[in-house]
Design a protein around this motif. Structure first.
Motif, PDB file in Angstrom:
ATOM      1  N   LEU A   1       0.829  -1.210   0.000  1.00 34.99           N
ATOM      2  CA  LEU A   1       0.000   0.000   0.000  1.00 34.99           C
ATOM      3  C   LEU A   1       0.865   1.262   0.000  1.00 34.99           C
ATOM      4  N   LEU A   2       1.947   1.247   0.770  1.00 35.56           N
ATOM      5  CA  LEU A   2       2.848   2.404   0.789  1.00 35.56           C
ATOM      6  C   LEU A   2       3.545   2.596  -0.558  1.00 35.56           C
ATOM      7  N   ILE A   3       3.914   1.511  -1.206  1.00 39.51           N
ATOM      8  CA  ILE A   3       4.516   1.617  -2.540  1.00 39.51           C
ATOM      9  C   ILE A   3       3.496   2.205  -3.513  1.00 39.51           C
ATOM     10  N   PHE A   4       2.272   1.715  -3.451  1.00 39.72           N
ATOM     11  CA  PHE A   4       1.223   2.248  -4.321  1.00 39.72           C
ATOM     12  C   PHE A   4       1.036   3.745  -4.092  1.00 39.72           C
ATOM     13  N   TYR A   5       0.886   4.152  -2.847  1.00 43.82           N
ATOM     14  CA  TYR A   5       0.703   5.576  -2.548  1.00 43.82           C
ATOM     15  C   TYR A   5       1.902   6.398  -3.006  1.00 43.82           C
ATOM     16  N   GLY A   6       3.093   5.869  -2.798  1.00 39.01           N
ATOM     17  CA  GLY A   6       4.286   6.571  -3.241  1.00 39.01           C
ATOM     18  C   GLY A   6       4.297   6.799  -4.739  1.00 39.01           C
ATOM     19  N   LEU A   7       3.879   5.797  -5.498  1.00 38.54           N
ATOM     20  CA  LEU A   7       3.816   5.926  -6.957  1.00 38.54           C
ATOM     21  C   LEU A   7       2.676   6.832  -7.391  1.00 38.54           C
ATOM     22  N   ALA A   8       1.503   6.617  -6.788  1.00 41.30           N
ATOM     23  CA  ALA A   8       0.301   7.352  -7.208  1.00 41.30           C
ATOM     24  C   ALA A   8       0.334   8.818  -6.800  1.00 41.30           C
ATOM     25  N   LEU A   9       1.135   9.150  -5.803  1.00 43.08           N
ATOM     26  CA  LEU A   9       1.226  10.547  -5.363  1.00 43.08           C
ATOM     27  C   LEU A   9       2.522  11.222  -5.799  1.00 43.08           C
ATOM     28  N   GLY A  10       3.429  10.456  -6.372  1.00 45.99           N
ATOM     29  CA  GLY A  10       4.733  11.012  -6.725  1.00 45.99           C
ATOM     30  C   GLY A  10       5.036  10.979  -8.206  1.00 45.99           C
ATOM     31  N   PRO A  11       5.844  10.016  -8.643  1.00 51.24           N
ATOM     32  CA  PRO A  11       6.339  10.035 -10.022  1.00 51.24           C
ATOM     33  C   PRO A  11       5.259   9.895 -11.097  1.00 51.24           C
ATOM     34  N   ALA A  12       4.226   9.142 -10.836  1.00 56.43           N
ATOM     35  CA  ALA A  12       3.202   8.937 -11.866  1.00 56.43           C
ATOM     36  C   ALA A  12       2.471  10.237 -12.225  1.00 56.43           C
ATOM     37  N   PRO A  13       1.893  10.955 -11.258  1.00 56.62           N
ATOM     38  CA  PRO A  13       1.236  12.206 -11.637  1.00 56.62           C
ATOM     39  C   PRO A  13       2.215  13.288 -12.085  1.00 56.62           C
ATOM     40  N   MET A  14       3.450  13.240 -11.576  1.00 60.57           N
ATOM     41  CA  MET A  14       4.440  14.228 -12.019  1.00 60.57           C
ATOM     42  C   MET A  14       4.775  14.044 -13.490  1.00 60.57           C
ATOM     43  N   ALA A  15       4.965  12.803 -13.917  1.00 61.75           N
ATOM     44  CA  ALA A  15       5.268  12.527 -15.325  1.00 61.75           C
ATOM     45  C   ALA A  15       4.093  12.924 -16.206  1.00 61.75           C
ATOM     46  N   SER A  16       2.898  12.589 -15.765  1.00 63.37           N
ATOM     47  CA  SER A  16       1.693  12.942 -16.511  1.00 63.37           C
ATOM     48  C   SER A  16       1.535  14.453 -16.615  1.00 63.37           C
ATOM     49  N   ALA A  17       1.746  15.147 -15.515  1.00 62.59           N
ATOM     50  CA  ALA A  17       1.609  16.599 -15.502  1.00 62.59           C
ATOM     51  C   ALA A  17       2.672  17.266 -16.362  1.00 62.59           C
ATOM     52  N   LEU A  18       3.861  16.699 -16.399  1.00 63.16           N
ATOM     53  CA  LEU A  18       4.918  17.256 -17.233  1.00 63.16           C
ATOM     54  C   LEU A  18       4.526  17.200 -18.710  1.00 63.16           C
ATOM     55  N   VAL A  19       4.008  16.060 -19.143  1.00 69.01           N
ATOM     56  CA  VAL A  19       3.589  15.914 -20.538  1.00 69.01           C
ATOM     57  C   VAL A  19       2.419  16.841 -20.841  1.00 69.01           C
ATOM     58  N   ALA A  20       1.376  16.775 -20.024  1.00 69.80           N
ATOM     59  CA  ALA A  20       0.179  17.589 -20.271  1.00 69.80           C
ATOM     60  C   ALA A  20       0.480  19.082 -20.159  1.00 69.80           C
ATOM     61  N   GLY A  21       1.204  19.465 -19.122  1.00 63.73           N
ATOM     62  CA  GLY A  21       1.510  20.881 -18.920  1.00 63.73           C
ATOM     63  C   GLY A  21       2.377  21.453 -20.022  1.00 63.73           C
ATOM     64  N   THR A  22       3.371  20.695 -20.444  1.00 60.12           N
ATOM     65  CA  THR A  22       4.229  21.160 -21.532  1.00 60.12           C
ATOM     66  C   THR A  22       3.427  21.349 -22.812  1.00 60.12           C
ATOM     67  N   TYR A  23       2.602  20.353 -23.124  1.00 59.52           N
ATOM     68  CA  TYR A  23       1.780  20.462 -24.338  1.00 59.52           C
ATOM     69  C   TYR A  23       0.819  21.649 -24.259  1.00 59.52           C
ATOM     70  N   LEU A  24       0.086  21.742 -23.165  1.00 58.56           N
ATOM     71  CA  LEU A  24      -0.901  22.823 -23.050  1.00 58.56           C
ATOM     72  C   LEU A  24      -0.235  24.193 -23.097  1.00 58.56           C
ATOM     73  N   HIS A  25       0.956  24.295 -22.535  1.00 58.58           N
ATOM     74  CA  HIS A  25       1.659  25.573 -22.565  1.00 58.58           C
ATOM     75  C   HIS A  25       2.151  25.913 -23.976  1.00 58.58           C
ATOM     76  N   LEU A  26       2.802  24.949 -24.628  1.00 55.61           N
ATOM     77  CA  LEU A  26       3.408  25.218 -25.917  1.00 55.61           C
ATOM     78  C   LEU A  26       2.409  25.234 -27.079  1.00 55.61           C
ATOM     79  N   ALA A  27       1.504  24.286 -27.091  1.00 53.63           N
ATOM     80  CA  ALA A  27       0.620  24.144 -28.243  1.00 53.63           C
ATOM     81  C   ALA A  27      -0.718  24.877 -28.085  1.00 53.63           C
ATOM     82  N   ALA A  28      -1.232  24.880 -26.881  1.00 48.94           N
ATOM     83  CA  ALA A  28      -2.557  25.437 -26.684  1.00 48.94           C
ATOM     84  C   ALA A  28      -2.523  26.805 -26.000  1.00 48.94           C
ATOM     85  N   GLY A  29      -1.353  27.239 -25.584  1.00 48.61           N
ATOM     86  CA  GLY A  29      -1.241  28.567 -24.953  1.00 48.61           C
ATOM     87  C   GLY A  29      -1.933  28.694 -23.613  1.00 48.61           C
ATOM     88  N   MET A  30      -2.070  27.586 -22.889  1.00 46.28           N
ATOM     89  CA  MET A  30      -2.753  27.625 -21.592  1.00 46.28           C
ATOM     90  C   MET A  30      -1.747  27.717 -20.473  1.00 46.28           C
TER      91      MET A  30
END
Length: 129
Positions: free
Chosen positions: A100-129
């Motif tokens: 459970l601690l490993i799951f929480y560590g992944l679900a609250l750390g690297p997984a959403p960070m990687a997702s946010a990096l991709v989405a945020g970079t795209y939205l900033h560069l391509a969509a101007g958000m």
């Protein structure tokens, strides 16, 4: 269908929060399905999650390029959690504190960070958000 509903509900809330996702219900469903599926069939579950999220994004009014990149970002998040839980052999019994601690560590750390990096970079560069 449950994955679509979970994604769609989370996407709809982003209109009130400025594109910041407030719900991960759809991702939770996809992660659970990915962990319940044999490794060789996991790619089918991930493909289904991508398609469900893509359709949910399109239904919510996102243009196709935005929907595709945001769906890819979610797929990255789901993939990191499922892959790492399996590699660390923490995918079998969530009643154990270590798993459970490993799951929480992944679900609250690297997984959403990687997702946010991709989405945020795209939205900033391509969509101007």
């Amino acid at each position: 269908m449950a994955r679509f509903r979970g994604s769609w509900a989370g996407i709809l809330t982003t209109y009130y929060t400025g594109r910041v996702a407030t719900s991960g219900g759809g991702n939770a469903i996809a992660i659970a399905a990915g962990l319940k599926t044999r490794c060789k069939d996991c790619s089918k579950v991930l493909a289904g999650a991508f398609i469900a999220n893509l359709v949910a994004d399109l239904t919510a009014g996102d243009p196709l390029p935005n929907a595709a990149v945001l769906s890819l970002a979610n797929l990255i998040e789901i993939g990191i959690v499922v892959t790492m839980l399996r590699r660390l052999k923490a995918d079998r019994d969530f009643s154990r504190p270590k798993a459970l601690l490993i799951f929480y560590g992944l679900a609250l750390g690297p997984a959403p960070m990687a997702s946010a990096l991709v989405a945020g970079t795209y939205l900033h560069l391509a969509a101007g958000m």
